[in-house]
Design an enzyme around this catalytic site. Structure first.
Site, PDB file in Angstrom:
ATOM      1  N   ASP A  11     -14.037 -52.331  33.694  1.00 37.07           N
ATOM      2  CA  ASP A  11     -12.807 -52.255  32.888  1.00 37.07           C
ATOM      3  C   ASP A  11     -12.470 -50.774  32.747  1.00 37.07           C
ATOM      4  OD1 ASP A  11     -10.688 -53.019  31.126  1.00 37.07           O
ATOM      5  OD2 ASP A  11     -11.944 -52.546  29.398  1.00 37.07           O
ATOM      6  N   SER A  12     -11.313 -50.512  32.154  1.00 36.51           N
ATOM      7  CA  SER A  12     -10.953 -49.108  31.899  1.00 36.51           C
ATOM      8  C   SER A  12     -11.822 -48.527  30.771  1.00 36.51           C
ATOM      9  CB  SER A  12      -9.486 -49.033  31.511  1.00 36.51           C
ATOM     10  OG  SER A  12      -9.243 -49.860  30.383  1.00 36.51           O
ATOM     11  N   GLY A  44      -3.343 -49.741  31.301  1.00 36.45           N
ATOM     12  CA  GLY A  44      -2.181 -50.613  31.030  1.00 36.45           C
ATOM     13  C   GLY A  44      -0.842 -49.910  30.949  1.00 36.45           C
ATOM     14  N   CYS A  74     -10.752 -56.758  33.394  1.00 40.55           N
ATOM     15  CA  CYS A  74      -9.571 -56.017  32.955  1.00 40.55           C
ATOM     16  C   CYS A  74      -8.371 -56.758  33.517  1.00 40.55           C
ATOM     17  CB  CYS A  74      -9.641 -54.597  33.513  1.00 40.55           C
ATOM     18  SG  CYS A  74      -8.141 -53.644  33.239  1.00 40.55           S
ATOM     19  N   GLU A 151     -10.119 -49.263  20.879  1.00 42.62           N
ATOM     20  CA  GLU A 151     -11.005 -48.162  21.291  1.00 42.62           C
ATOM     21  C   GLU A 151     -11.431 -47.336  20.076  1.00 42.62           C
ATOM     22  OE1 GLU A 151     -12.196 -46.984  24.421  1.00 42.62           O
ATOM     23  OE2 GLU A 151     -11.455 -48.759  25.445  1.00 42.62           O
ATOM     24  N   CYS A 183      -5.623 -59.269  27.724  1.00 47.49           N
ATOM     25  CA  CYS A 183      -6.208 -57.928  27.857  1.00 47.49           C
ATOM     26  C   CYS A 183      -7.588 -58.062  27.236  1.00 47.49           C
ATOM     27  CB  CYS A 183      -5.384 -56.897  27.097  1.00 47.49           C
ATOM     28  SG  CYS A 183      -6.204 -55.277  27.000  1.00 47.49           S
ATOM     29  N   HIS A 185      -9.430 -56.046  25.832  1.00 47.40           N
ATOM     30  CA  HIS A 185      -9.636 -55.342  24.555  1.00 47.40           C
ATOM     31  C   HIS A 185      -9.252 -56.244  23.373  1.00 47.40           C
ATOM     32  CE1 HIS A 185      -9.834 -51.658  26.951  1.00 47.40           C
ATOM     33  NE2 HIS A 185     -10.154 -50.974  25.866  1.00 47.40           N
TER      34      HIS A 185
HETATM   35  N1  DGL Z   1      -8.785 -53.954  29.046  1.00 49.67           N
HETATM   36  C1  DGL Z   1      -7.765 -53.800  29.997  1.00 49.67           C
HETATM   37  C2  DGL Z   1      -6.991 -55.052  30.261  1.00 49.67           C
HETATM   38  O1  DGL Z   1      -7.576 -56.117  30.169  1.00 49.67           O
HETATM   39  C3  DGL Z   1      -6.856 -52.612  29.989  1.00 49.67           C
HETATM   40  C4  DGL Z   1      -6.714 -51.753  28.852  1.00 49.67           C
HETATM   41  C5  DGL Z   1      -6.046 -50.463  29.254  1.00 49.67           C
HETATM   42  O2  DGL Z   1      -6.735 -49.625  29.817  1.00 49.67           O
HETATM   43  O3  DGL Z   1      -4.828 -50.322  29.028  1.00 49.67           O
HETATM   44  O4  DGL Z   1      -5.850 -55.052  30.626  1.00 49.67           O
END
Ligand code: DGL
Length: 266
Positions: A11-12, A44, A74, A151, A183, A185
């Protein structure tokens, strides 16, 4: 057939840890190599081409570490990396299992998607949902402030509640009965999201959807598990050093424990 190599997950940032946690609990003998591309976070808000390039680099890096499968934990990366296989290694993408799960849950065929700007702009979920069921109605909402809030570790905070209300209330008003947390997150903010949706809307989490798909693939012989007496080992790698990330990672993964944390150059 058994395969003792670890599973690569990327993931990022910390979002993919919500997927890793589900996978580590569901497959307690499997070992995992997690890559958080924290030096280049967020994905994103970046263009489709950049996200594709970063994703390819991440997949290549994990393959060089000798993984037996890659889970793209991600949604932004998944929306630009539809391949189910790369250089002979299976690649799991969150879009299909999340869509499939949402269609199994919906009764009124009105499905909402919360995602990053890149995921919403790609229309990957809308296309997949309509490909699987033409009769479905899809409503999307980009929530760009959610990733920094997650985050930051502000999962239980009045500011997060306000932002969540602003993003989620309009989509609740469309009459959806199922909402994809598009997402990885966003499960970190699940309680705040739940306060706005109430209990009558089903929330779909990418981690659980991917875990179900891998379990089916083990049955079908497409995913080779480790031996039943293998000991799980979890190694978290990031592209930037951050004590804050490591502390948050421990909190998100609990009760799952990561044995090793390191900074890597991909
Ligand atoms: N967690 C990631 C997703 O599922 C991306 C979050 C990001 O870096 O913007 O899209």
């Amino acid at each position: 057939m058994m395969d003792s190599r670890p599973v690569g997950v990327f993931d990022s940032g910390i979002g993919g840890l919500t997927v890793l946690k589900v996978l580590a609990e569901r497959f307690p003998q499997e070992s995992f190599l997690y890559l958080g591309d924290t030096a280049r976070l967020p994905y994103g808000s970046k263009s489709a081409l950049t996200i594709r390039r970063y994703s390819e680099q991440n997949v290549h890096y994990l393959l060089r570490q000798g993984v037996k499968a890659v889970v793209i934990a991600c949604n932004s990366a998944s929306s630009q990396f539809p391949e189910g296989e790369f250089e002979g290694v299976p690649v799991y993408n969150v879009i299909h299992p999340g869509s499939f799960k949402a269609l199994n849950l919906t009764k009124n065929k009105k499905i909402g998607i919360l995602g990053t700007r890149a995921t919403v702009k790609s229309a990957a979920y809308a296309q997949e949902l309509i490909r699987l069921d033409e009769g479905v109605e899809v409503f999307s909402q980009a929530c760009p402030l959610f990733v920094p809030l997650a985050e930051e570790g502000w999962d239980d905070d009045p500011i997060t509640n306000l932002v969540t209300y602003r993003y989620v209330n309009p989509i609740v008003k469309t009459g959806i009965d199922t909402l994809i947390l598009g997402c990885t997150h966003y499960p970190i903010l699940k309680e705040a999201i739940r306060k706005v949706t109430g209990n009558s809307i089903e929330l779909v989490d990418s981690g659980e959807a991917i875990a179900e798909l891998i379990a089916q693939d083990i049955e079908r012989g497409h995913f080779k598990p480790v031996k039943e007496d293998a000991t799980q080992n979890i190694h978290i790698m990031t592209t930037d050093a951050s004590e804050h990330f490591n502390n948050l990672a421990r909190r998100i993964l609990e009760p799952v424990r990561a044995e090793q944390f390191s900074v890597v150059d991909i």
